[in-house]
Design a protein around this motif. Sequence first.
Motif, PDB file in Angstrom:
ATOM      1  N   ILE A  14     -11.387 -35.916 -10.609  1.00 14.72           N
ATOM      2  CA  ILE A  14     -12.816 -35.455 -10.345  1.00 14.72           C
ATOM      3  C   ILE A  14     -13.910 -35.850 -11.504  1.00 14.72           C
ATOM      4  CG2 ILE A  14     -14.248 -33.378 -10.190  1.00 14.72           C
ATOM      5  CD1 ILE A  14     -11.786 -32.179  -8.314  1.00 14.72           C
ATOM      6  N   THR A  15     -13.292 -35.761 -12.889  1.00 12.21           N
ATOM      7  CA  THR A  15     -14.076 -35.915 -13.804  1.00 12.21           C
ATOM      8  C   THR A  15     -14.511 -37.501 -14.006  1.00 12.21           C
ATOM      9  OG1 THR A  15     -12.985 -34.195 -15.421  1.00 12.21           O
ATOM     10  CG2 THR A  15     -13.985 -35.918 -16.375  1.00 12.21           C
ATOM     11  N   MET A  37     -11.783 -27.620  -5.265  1.00  8.95           N
ATOM     12  CA  MET A  37     -12.850 -27.045  -6.057  1.00  8.95           C
ATOM     13  C   MET A  37     -13.758 -28.255  -6.505  1.00  8.95           C
ATOM     14  SD  MET A  37     -11.996 -25.076  -9.871  1.00  8.95           S
ATOM     15  CE  MET A  37     -10.889 -24.133  -9.095  1.00  8.95           C
ATOM     16  N   GLY A  38     -15.236 -27.850  -6.322  1.00  6.62           N
ATOM     17  CA  GLY A  38     -16.129 -28.491  -6.640  1.00  6.62           C
ATOM     18  C   GLY A  38     -16.630 -29.378  -5.353  1.00  6.62           C
ATOM     19  N   TYR A  39     -16.068 -29.335  -4.358  1.00  6.96           N
ATOM     20  CA  TYR A  39     -16.331 -29.978  -2.957  1.00  6.96           C
ATOM     21  C   TYR A  39     -17.882 -29.347  -2.487  1.00  6.96           C
ATOM     22  CZ  TYR A  39     -16.105 -32.260   1.255  1.00  6.96           C
ATOM     23  OH  TYR A  39     -16.260 -33.234   2.578  1.00  6.96           O
ATOM     24  N   LYS A  40     -18.672 -30.187  -2.239  1.00 13.22           N
ATOM     25  CA  LYS A  40     -19.879 -29.810  -1.624  1.00 13.22           C
ATOM     26  C   LYS A  40     -20.253 -30.675  -0.370  1.00 13.22           C
ATOM     27  CE  LYS A  40     -21.670 -28.313  -6.039  1.00 13.22           C
ATOM     28  NZ  LYS A  40     -22.643 -28.490  -7.177  1.00 13.22           N
ATOM     29  N   PRO A  41     -21.229 -30.051   0.371  1.00  9.38           N
ATOM     30  CA  PRO A  41     -21.686 -28.722   0.403  1.00  9.38           C
ATOM     31  C   PRO A  41     -20.505 -27.639   0.703  1.00  9.38           C
ATOM     32  CG  PRO A  41     -22.377 -29.869   2.359  1.00  9.38           C
ATOM     33  CD  PRO A  41     -21.599 -30.684   1.584  1.00  9.38           C
ATOM     34  N   ILE A  48     -12.216 -38.837  -2.364  1.00  9.87           N
ATOM     35  CA  ILE A  48     -11.210 -38.130  -3.237  1.00  9.87           C
ATOM     36  C   ILE A  48     -10.531 -36.927  -2.923  1.00  9.87           C
ATOM     37  CG2 ILE A  48     -13.201 -36.613  -4.524  1.00  9.87           C
ATOM     38  CD1 ILE A  48     -11.592 -37.839  -7.174  1.00  9.87           C
ATOM     39  N   TYR A  49     -11.070 -36.551  -1.794  1.00  6.25           N
ATOM     40  CA  TYR A  49     -10.599 -34.865  -1.171  1.00  6.25           C
ATOM     41  C   TYR A  49      -9.852 -35.368   0.054  1.00  6.25           C
ATOM     42  CZ  TYR A  49     -13.807 -32.563  -4.470  1.00  6.25           C
ATOM     43  OH  TYR A  49     -14.144 -32.202  -5.726  1.00  6.25           O
ATOM     44  N   ARG A  50      -9.813 -36.427   0.678  1.00  7.92           N
ATOM     45  CA  ARG A  50      -9.450 -36.910   2.013  1.00  7.92           C
ATOM     46  C   ARG A  50      -7.973 -36.740   1.772  1.00  7.92           C
ATOM     47  NH1 ARG A  50     -11.315 -41.968   3.189  1.00  7.92           N
ATOM     48  NH2 ARG A  50     -13.384 -40.838   3.626  1.00  7.92           N
ATOM     49  N   ASP A  73     -18.127 -39.001 -13.863  1.00 10.76           N
ATOM     50  CA  ASP A  73     -18.823 -39.994 -14.847  1.00 10.76           C
ATOM     51  C   ASP A  73     -19.385 -41.178 -14.077  1.00 10.76           C
ATOM     52  OD1 ASP A  73     -17.984 -38.312 -16.648  1.00 10.76           O
ATOM     53  OD2 ASP A  73     -16.137 -39.195 -17.353  1.00 10.76           O
ATOM     54  N   MET A  74     -18.568 -41.803 -13.156  1.00 12.43           N
ATOM     55  CA  MET A  74     -18.870 -43.016 -12.429  1.00 12.43           C
ATOM     56  C   MET A  74     -20.200 -42.875 -11.614  1.00 12.43           C
ATOM     57  SD  MET A  74     -15.219 -44.276 -10.672  1.00 12.43           S
ATOM     58  CE  MET A  74     -15.982 -45.443  -9.694  1.00 12.43           C
ATOM     59  N   VAL A  75     -20.469 -41.499 -10.939  1.00 11.85           N
ATOM     60  CA  VAL A  75     -21.775 -41.167 -10.518  1.00 11.85           C
ATOM     61  C   VAL A  75     -22.719 -41.289 -11.314  1.00 11.85           C
ATOM     62  CG1 VAL A  75     -22.861 -39.423  -9.172  1.00 11.85           C
ATOM     63  CG2 VAL A  75     -20.629 -40.136  -8.313  1.00 11.85           C
TER      64      VAL A  75
END
Length: 235
Positions: free
Chosen positions: A203-204, A65-69, A25-27, A208-210
Amino acid sequence: MNKVRTVSDTKRAFYSLHTRPIKTIYRRVVEELMVEIHLLSVNIDFHYNPIYALGIVTTFERFMMGYKPQHEKESIFHALIQSVGADPNIYRQDTQRLRSLAIDLPVSDLIGWLNQTSPLDKDEKIQETLQAFANNQGFKYSRLFGIGLYTLLELSDSELVKDEKLCNDALKTISNGLKISEEKLIRDLELYRSNLEKMSQAITVMADMVAAERRKREQPTQVLDESITSPEEKE
């Protein structure tokens, strides 16, 4: 004659610096920002300035925002800036300086400073950038510069940017002072805010899918536990 760096050169440099896979989603966010920064960096009219740096850092932070680690996110940022031959530490330092300045300034003073009707003796480097724009001395406007201007307003008065009329009036005043297109600036910022909203929604949906997939994986285990329970235990 020096060979102009290509987009492929920049992407190759990036992925040699950050070797870990980037979450799907971030790529796209990272690669689109990379291409935008690349095209500006090879433009003959482009000059680095702190407001542009603020626009890049803010864009990166908001969309990642929210990217981990967390440490991988910082690695991505460093690779992004280094891939065009720049120093990420300078971008961070200039961003922090501008943020501190905007937070401490009343928004009317900030607008007067940005449109150069009321220059302030606050930061010589930024003052030179604003004067260069106002005097049309070869500084090239970019969407990222516009995001930097918007971020300064947001930091100085978060309520002002929530009011469409007040925000657009402020942007018009600033664009007139800096001799940049009011229509382009406002259009760029509308697209920026719209894309932020879409990213937040994506992201939401992903979260939800995860969560749904996790519940799906847990369900067979619960059924199996029940099937091996003896009748006596069930009673």
